[in-house]
Design a protein around this motif. Structure first.
Motif, short mmCIF file in Angstrom:
data_model
loop_
_atom_site.label_atom_id
_atom_site.label_comp_id
_atom_site.label_asym_id
_atom_site.label_seq_id
_atom_site.Cartn_x
_atom_site.Cartn_y
_atom_site.Cartn_z
N GLU A 120 0.83 -1.10 0.04
CA GLU A 120 -0.05 0.14 0.00
C GLU A 120 0.84 1.18 0.03
OE1 GLU A 120 -2.99 0.35 3.21
OE2 GLU A 120 -3.92 -1.71 2.59
N ALA A 121 0.36 2.16 -0.60
CA ALA A 121 1.17 3.44 -0.81
C ALA A 121 0.87 4.28 0.63
CB ALA A 121 0.64 4.50 -1.91
N PRO A 122 1.97 4.70 1.12
CA PRO A 122 2.07 5.49 2.43
C PRO A 122 1.03 6.68 2.16
CG PRO A 122 3.94 5.84 1.45
CD PRO A 122 3.47 4.77 0.55
N VAL A 123 0.35 7.04 3.24
CA VAL A 123 -0.43 8.44 3.34
C VAL A 123 0.36 9.55 3.40
CG1 VAL A 123 -2.57 9.56 4.32
CG2 VAL A 123 -2.61 6.77 4.14
N VAL A 124 0.40 10.36 2.55
CA VAL A 124 1.31 11.60 2.60
C VAL A 124 0.52 12.79 1.82
CG1 VAL A 124 3.22 10.21 2.35
CG2 VAL A 124 2.45 11.13 0.17
N THR A 223 0.03 9.10 -14.64
CA THR A 223 0.17 9.75 -13.53
C THR A 223 1.16 10.96 -13.91
OG1 THR A 223 0.76 9.73 -11.24
CG2 THR A 223 2.01 8.45 -12.81
N ASP A 224 0.90 12.14 -13.16
CA ASP A 224 1.69 13.37 -13.21
C ASP A 224 3.00 13.11 -12.58
OD1 ASP A 224 0.17 14.63 -15.41
OD2 ASP A 224 -0.90 15.37 -13.64
N TRP A 225 2.56 12.72 -11.15
CA TRP A 225 3.95 12.57 -10.13
C TRP A 225 4.10 11.01 -9.95
CZ3 TRP A 225 6.59 16.48 -7.93
CH2 TRP A 225 5.91 17.91 -8.35
N VAL A 226 5.14 10.57 -9.44
CA VAL A 226 5.46 9.38 -8.97
C VAL A 226 5.90 9.45 -7.59
CG1 VAL A 226 6.91 7.33 -9.14
CG2 VAL A 226 6.08 8.51 -11.15
N LEU A 227 5.28 8.77 -6.59
CA LEU A 227 5.85 8.93 -5.10
C LEU A 227 6.78 7.72 -4.98
CD1 LEU A 227 5.38 9.77 -2.16
CD2 LEU A 227 3.82 7.99 -1.83
N CYS A 228 8.03 8.17 -4.45
CA CYS A 228 9.29 7.46 -4.37
C CYS A 228 9.28 6.84 -3.15
CB CYS A 228 10.71 8.08 -5.03
SG CYS A 228 10.32 8.51 -6.64
N ASP A 229 9.13 5.66 -2.53
CA ASP A 229 9.15 5.45 -1.28
C ASP A 229 10.62 4.56 -0.84
OD1 ASP A 229 8.76 4.43 1.33
OD2 ASP A 229 6.97 3.19 0.98
N ILE A 230 11.68 5.56 -0.46
CA ILE A 230 12.76 4.69 -0.29
C ILE A 230 13.17 4.33 0.98
CG2 ILE A 230 15.49 5.62 -0.48
CD1 ILE A 230 14.23 7.94 -2.28
N ARG A 231 13.76 3.21 1.00
CA ARG A 231 13.87 2.75 2.45
C ARG A 231 15.41 2.01 2.47
NH1 ARG A 231 8.39 -0.61 3.86
NH2 ARG A 231 7.15 0.71 2.78
N ILE A 232 16.18 2.83 3.25
CA ILE A 232 17.64 2.42 3.37
C ILE A 232 17.93 1.27 4.48
CG2 ILE A 232 20.01 2.98 4.01
CD1 ILE A 232 18.68 4.29 1.20
N SER A 233 17.98 0.00 3.96
CA SER A 233 18.23 -1.24 4.94
C SER A 233 19.46 -1.15 5.77
CB SER A 233 18.25 -2.40 4.05
OG SER A 233 17.33 -2.42 3.09
N GLY A 234 20.49 -0.65 5.28
CA GLY A 234 21.73 -0.78 6.12
C GLY A 234 23.05 -0.20 5.60
N TYR A 247 5.13 4.45 -6.63
CA TYR A 247 3.68 4.57 -6.83
C TYR A 247 3.16 5.70 -7.96
CZ TYR A 247 3.76 1.80 -2.55
OH TYR A 247 4.04 0.72 -1.57
N ALA A 248 2.08 5.56 -8.43
CA ALA A 248 1.39 6.54 -9.02
C ALA A 248 0.62 7.41 -8.05
CB ALA A 248 0.33 6.09 -10.16
N GLN A 249 -0.15 8.70 -8.53
CA GLN A 249 -0.56 9.44 -7.59
C GLN A 249 -2.15 8.67 -7.00
OE1 GLN A 249 -0.10 12.76 -10.24
NE2 GLN A 249 -0.63 13.89 -8.55
N ASP A 250 -2.60 7.88 -7.76
CA ASP A 250 -3.83 7.21 -7.14
C ASP A 250 -3.40 6.00 -6.19
OD1 ASP A 250 -2.84 5.17 -8.97
OD2 ASP A 250 -4.61 5.36 -10.09
N GLY A 251 -1.94 5.77 -5.98
CA GLY A 251 -1.73 4.71 -5.00
C GLY A 251 -1.56 3.39 -5.77
N GLU A 252 -1.44 3.39 -7.10
CA GLU A 252 -1.07 1.94 -7.80
C GLU A 252 0.31 1.98 -7.74
OE1 GLU A 252 -2.51 -1.05 -10.68
OE2 GLU A 252 -3.82 0.44 -9.58
N LEU A 253 0.91 0.56 -7.38
CA LEU A 253 2.15 0.08 -7.34
C LEU A 253 2.56 0.09 -8.76
CD1 LEU A 253 4.80 -0.59 -5.77
CD2 LEU A 253 4.01 -2.93 -5.96
N MET A 254 3.51 0.93 -9.23
CA MET A 254 3.91 0.72 -10.73
C MET A 254 5.29 -0.29 -10.69
SD MET A 254 3.12 4.33 -12.57
CE MET A 254 4.16 5.41 -11.44
#
Length: 272
Positions: A120-124, A223-234, A247-254
């Motif tokens: 799921e796309a984070p709520v931002v 989509t106009d914008w892409v939500l980049c959910d970056i996670r640094i593991s270590g 993610y697309a703006q509508d929450g679709e995982l691309m």
């Protein structure tokens, strides 16, 4: 064919393409610019899709060297396995006899009505309600000047110093300023933003040089914008590892991406 973010050109050989390297696709300090790694992967993806006529499923890149402005990257495409629904392929990108990037990939699609998304796309806040990300070098030209980035979680530049993100997570909205379509090659450019999460994770003015990148495409939607959910593991021993969900703006995982990198902590002289 849609116009690309970079100037990929065909040759008389349908399996060879070339990319003139100009400052608009480069990053780095003045006098030492080099082609952004994500552009190297993106140009390989575009060459693969256009050679095979099939959409990308996944691609993994190994970065081997730098291409400087004024040079030309030749991209050779091989398709050793071509099945009914998918093609296994690879490319070599080189400047003269120096190999710059190696990419392996699979391309294709299968007739299926099955679709699911468990990430799921984070709520931002929407992009317009987020602060612009100011690149630490305050670049007014080059690749970073062509991308609009807004921060939904995290900080940019020297504001990261002393403010680590406890979960190692950075959330960025990103889009090309020139209105290019969001396709697999554009997602490949954005996928190379993973190093931007290192500074937030460490609470330092830090980033890194990519050693590799793997992009896996799920479903690309308008989509106009892409939500980049970056996670640094270590981070350890001068190297770091991280991943991204796009993610697309509508929450679709691309797509998803992951990479390893050389960690660079910038000193006060560079900050100035």
């Amino acid at each position: 064919m849609d116009k690309l973010f970079f100037d990929l050109r065909p040759t008389h050989n349908p399996h060879r393409w070339y990319l003139p390297v100009d400052p608009s696709i480069c990053v780095g300090p003045p006098g030492s610019l080099f082609m952004f790694g994500g552009v190297g992967m993106a140009s390989a993806v575009a060459a693969l899709e256009r050679t095979t006529g099939r959409p990308l499923i996944w691609a993994t890149a190994q970065y081997l060297g730098f291409a400087r402005p004024g040079s030309v990257v030749d991209i050779d495409v091989w398709t050793p396995v071509q099945g009914k629904y998918n093609t296994q392929a690879n490319t070599k990108g080189h400047v003269d006899d120096k190999e710059i990037i190696s990419v392996s990939a699979a391309l294709g699609s299968r007739p299926s009505e099955i679709s699911g998304q468990w990430s799921e796309a984070p709520v931002v806040p929407p992009p317009e309600d987020c602060e612009p990300s100011n690149h630490w070098r305050a670049a007014t030209e080059g690749l970073h000047s062509r991308m609009e980035v807004r921060i939904a979680k995290g900080r940019s530049g020297v504001d990261r110093i002393g403010n680590p993100e406890p979960d190692g997570r950075t959330l960025l909205w990103a889009r090309p300023r020139e209105g290019f379509a969001i396709d697999a090659s554009m997602l490949a450019v954005m996928a190379d933003f993973v190093p931007q999460g290192v500074g937030n994770a460490l609470g330092k003015n830090a980033g890194g040089n990519s050693l590799d990148n793997t992009l896996r495409i799920r479903r690309i939607v308008p989509t106009d914008w892409v939500l980049c959910d970056i996670r640094i593991s270590g981070v350890y021993g001068g190297f770091g590892h991280g991943s991204m969900h796009l993610y697309a703006q509508d929450g679709e995982l691309m797509a998803t991406a992951s990479q390893s990198l050389i960690v660079r902590v910038r000193d006060s002289a560079e900050d100035r």
